[in-house]
Design an enzyme around this catalytic site. Structure first.
Site, PDB file in Angstrom:
ATOM      1  N   LYS A 150      -3.619   7.896  -6.756  1.00  0.00           N
ATOM      2  CA  LYS A 150      -3.622   8.704  -5.520  1.00  0.00           C
ATOM      3  C   LYS A 150      -4.283  10.061  -5.739  1.00  0.00           C
ATOM      4  O   LYS A 150      -3.660  11.115  -5.597  1.00  0.00           O
ATOM      5  CB  LYS A 150      -2.195   8.909  -5.007  1.00  0.00           C
ATOM      6  CG  LYS A 150      -1.440   7.623  -4.710  1.00  0.00           C
ATOM      7  CD  LYS A 150      -0.071   7.913  -4.119  1.00  0.00           C
ATOM      8  CE  LYS A 150       0.745   6.658  -3.936  1.00  0.00           C
ATOM      9  NZ  LYS A 150       1.197   6.036  -5.200  1.00  0.00           N
ATOM     10  N   ASP A 190      -7.535  16.154  -4.580  1.00  0.00           N
ATOM     11  CA  ASP A 190      -8.040  17.383  -5.200  1.00  0.00           C
ATOM     12  C   ASP A 190      -9.316  17.782  -4.455  1.00  0.00           C
ATOM     13  O   ASP A 190      -9.650  17.165  -3.442  1.00  0.00           O
ATOM     14  CB  ASP A 190      -8.296  17.125  -6.704  1.00  0.00           C
ATOM     15  CG  ASP A 190      -8.075  18.368  -7.549  1.00  0.00           C
ATOM     16  OD1 ASP A 190      -8.607  19.428  -7.179  1.00  0.00           O
ATOM     17  OD2 ASP A 190      -7.381  18.277  -8.578  1.00  0.00           O
ATOM     18  N   THR A 241       5.388   5.610   1.866  1.00  0.00           N
ATOM     19  CA  THR A 241       6.466   4.807   2.472  1.00  0.00           C
ATOM     20  C   THR A 241       7.848   5.409   2.206  1.00  0.00           C
ATOM     21  O   THR A 241       8.839   4.995   2.803  1.00  0.00           O
ATOM     22  CB  THR A 241       6.415   3.370   1.929  1.00  0.00           C
ATOM     23  OG1 THR A 241       6.092   3.414   0.539  1.00  0.00           O
ATOM     24  CG2 THR A 241       5.385   2.561   2.653  1.00  0.00           C
ATOM     25  N   ASP A 298      -3.445   3.083  -9.177  1.00  0.00           N
ATOM     26  CA  ASP A 298      -2.745   3.806  -8.098  1.00  0.00           C
ATOM     27  C   ASP A 298      -2.413   5.219  -8.562  1.00  0.00           C
ATOM     28  O   ASP A 298      -1.264   5.541  -8.837  1.00  0.00           O
ATOM     29  CB  ASP A 298      -1.481   3.004  -7.740  1.00  0.00           C
ATOM     30  CG  ASP A 298      -0.654   3.638  -6.631  1.00  0.00           C
ATOM     31  OD1 ASP A 298      -1.210   4.441  -5.867  1.00  0.00           O
ATOM     32  OD2 ASP A 298       0.546   3.312  -6.535  1.00  0.00           O
ATOM     33  N   ARG A 308      10.105  -3.070  -7.744  1.00  0.00           N
ATOM     34  CA  ARG A 308      11.513  -3.281  -8.084  1.00  0.00           C
ATOM     35  C   ARG A 308      12.119  -4.550  -7.516  1.00  0.00           C
ATOM     36  O   ARG A 308      12.986  -5.158  -8.160  1.00  0.00           O
ATOM     37  CB  ARG A 308      12.326  -2.045  -7.657  1.00  0.00           C
ATOM     38  CG  ARG A 308      12.071  -0.854  -8.567  1.00  0.00           C
ATOM     39  CD  ARG A 308      12.544   0.434  -7.964  1.00  0.00           C
ATOM     40  NE  ARG A 308      11.714   0.836  -6.830  1.00  0.00           N
ATOM     41  CZ  ARG A 308      11.865   1.975  -6.168  1.00  0.00           C
ATOM     42  NH1 ARG A 308      12.820   2.812  -6.516  1.00  0.00           N
ATOM     43  NH2 ARG A 308      11.057   2.282  -5.166  1.00  0.00           N
ATOM     44  N   LYS A 355      -0.753  -3.465 -10.560  1.00  0.00           N
ATOM     45  CA  LYS A 355      -0.920  -2.049 -10.204  1.00  0.00           C
ATOM     46  C   LYS A 355      -0.483  -1.150 -11.351  1.00  0.00           C
ATOM     47  O   LYS A 355       0.639  -1.262 -11.857  1.00  0.00           O
ATOM     48  CB  LYS A 355      -0.098  -1.735  -8.954  1.00  0.00           C
ATOM     49  CG  LYS A 355      -0.338  -0.325  -8.429  1.00  0.00           C
ATOM     50  CD  LYS A 355       0.328  -0.108  -7.085  1.00  0.00           C
ATOM     51  CE  LYS A 355       1.778   0.302  -7.192  1.00  0.00           C
ATOM     52  NZ  LYS A 355       2.005   1.629  -7.786  1.00  0.00           N
TER      53      LYS A 355
HETATM   54  O1  C5P Z   1       9.484  -0.729  -6.479  1.00  0.00           O
HETATM   55  P1  C5P Z   1       8.700  -0.625  -5.197  1.00  0.00           P
HETATM   56  O2  C5P Z   1       8.312  -1.996  -4.632  1.00  0.00           O
HETATM   57  O3  C5P Z   1       9.307   0.280  -4.169  1.00  0.00           O
HETATM   58  O4  C5P Z   1       7.335   0.033  -5.666  1.00  0.00           O
HETATM   59  C1  C5P Z   1       6.337   0.423  -4.764  1.00  0.00           C
HETATM   60  C2  C5P Z   1       5.147   0.894  -5.548  1.00  0.00           C
HETATM   61  O5  C5P Z   1       4.129   1.250  -4.605  1.00  0.00           O
HETATM   62  C3  C5P Z   1       5.383   2.100  -6.418  1.00  0.00           C
HETATM   63  O6  C5P Z   1       4.608   1.926  -7.596  1.00  0.00           O
HETATM   64  C4  C5P Z   1       4.863   3.273  -5.618  1.00  0.00           C
HETATM   65  O7  C5P Z   1       4.302   4.270  -6.431  1.00  0.00           O
HETATM   66  C5  C5P Z   1       3.745   2.611  -4.784  1.00  0.00           C
HETATM   67  N1  C5P Z   1       3.471   3.229  -3.504  1.00  0.00           N
HETATM   68  C6  C5P Z   1       4.420   3.435  -2.529  1.00  0.00           C
HETATM   69  N2  C5P Z   1       4.100   4.024  -1.343  1.00  0.00           N
HETATM   70  C7  C5P Z   1       2.846   4.390  -1.084  1.00  0.00           C
HETATM   71  C8  C5P Z   1       1.860   4.167  -2.058  1.00  0.00           C
HETATM   72  C9  C5P Z   1       2.203   3.569  -3.262  1.00  0.00           C
HETATM   73  O8  C5P Z   1       5.579   3.058  -2.733  1.00  0.00           O
HETATM   74  N3  C5P Z   1       2.512   4.885   0.080  1.00  0.00           N
END
Ligand code: C5P
Length: 247
Positions: free
Chosen positions: A71, A74, A133, A69, A225, A42
């Site tokens: 998002k 617009d 999330t 990603d 992470r 991603k």
């Molecule tokens: O580090 P972590 O597992 O929390 O990363 C989640 C990834 O998913 C990040 O790159 C974040 O931008 C993306 N994301 C998210 N929630 C969403 C859509 C994308 O956390 N609804």
């Protein structure tokens, strides 16, 4: 293994690794290191803004799929033109905010379908982001101003995504069952906010473990992470894969 979504995939193919880093060379190093264990990489705003479109080409050159990603959110014309650019770049999937509305999502889809047919390109999958999330039910109500429940809002936005003809949604694993029950098996559900029992939630509010997310019916798990910030990321991937396989 078949999730409720009905798509047959190996545990690794279900994993989307979030390359939330800013240096092109470091990102490519990560792709090289994890490409045999992860289905999709991603590329988000940090990496894309600092490295440019070349990062997508270079990941594709390694034979790996890219989830762009960014998002998009617009007016319909702007989003559809950005979507065409994403398709031409060769991304496997990309997303738009479902709250951008039906017209925006429809125009985005139609433009991508038309361009891909005309230029003989593979059509990327297009996802609608429902509720981030990192947003809690209190924030959704008190700051964003949505008065119905978070689950109802995710269900409502998912319905809009389906109506617009997109391929699926990005949602928290906590809402997977409600989406699956209402919109069926063919609808892709991509879930970020995944945290194994051994990793901290960080800024994510609506988390679930890999096992729970797959059991609920998620097709793909986005993880950043909880893998990259471990002392031994490969070991983390192995544990996550075993957790998925045990479902
Ligand atoms: O580090 P972590 O597992 O929390 O990363 C989640 C990834 O998913 C990040 O790159 C974040 O931008 C993306 N994301 C998210 N929630 C969403 C859509 C994308 O956390 N609804």
């Amino acid at each position: 293994m078949t999730a409720k979504g009905g798509v047959k995939m190996s545990a690794g193919e279900r994993l989307i690794l979030a390359l939330d880093v800013s240096e092109h060379d470091y990102a490519i190093e990560l792709v090289e290191k994890f490409k045999d264990y992860v289905g999709i990489f991603k590329v988000g705003p940090e990496l894309f803004t600092s490295s440019g479109p070349k990062i997508v080409e270079d990941i594709n050159k390694k034979g790996k799929k890219v989830f762009l990603d960014l998002k998009f959110h617009d007016i319909p014309n702007t989003v559809s033109r950005a979507a065409i650019a994403a398709a031409r770049l060769g991304v496997y999937m990309f997303n738009v905010h479902a709250s951008g509305g039906l017209e925006m999502m429809r125009k985005c889809r139609d433009s991508v379908v038309e361009t891909c047919l005309k230029e003989n390109m593979e059509r990327p999958k297009i996802l609608g982001v429902t509720v981030l999330t990192s947003i809690s039910k209190d924030v959704l109500r008190d700051e964003v101003g949505i008065q119905h429940s978070l689950k109802t809002h995710v269900k409502y936005l998912s319905g809009l995504v389906l109506k617009a003809g997109l391929d699926g949604v990005v949602a928290s694993a906590r809402e997977v069952s409600i989406i699956r029950n209402h919109y069926g098996k063919g609808f892709l559900i991509v879930t970020p906010g995944i945290r194994p029992s051994w990793s901290p939630p960080d800024d994510q509010k609506r988390t679930m473990t890999p096992r729970e997310a797959i059991r609920e019916g998620a097709d793909y798990l986005v993880m950043g992470r909880a893998i990259l910030q471990q002392a031994d990321p490969l070991k983390a991937i192995e544990l996550i894969t075993l957790e998925i396989l045990a479902v």
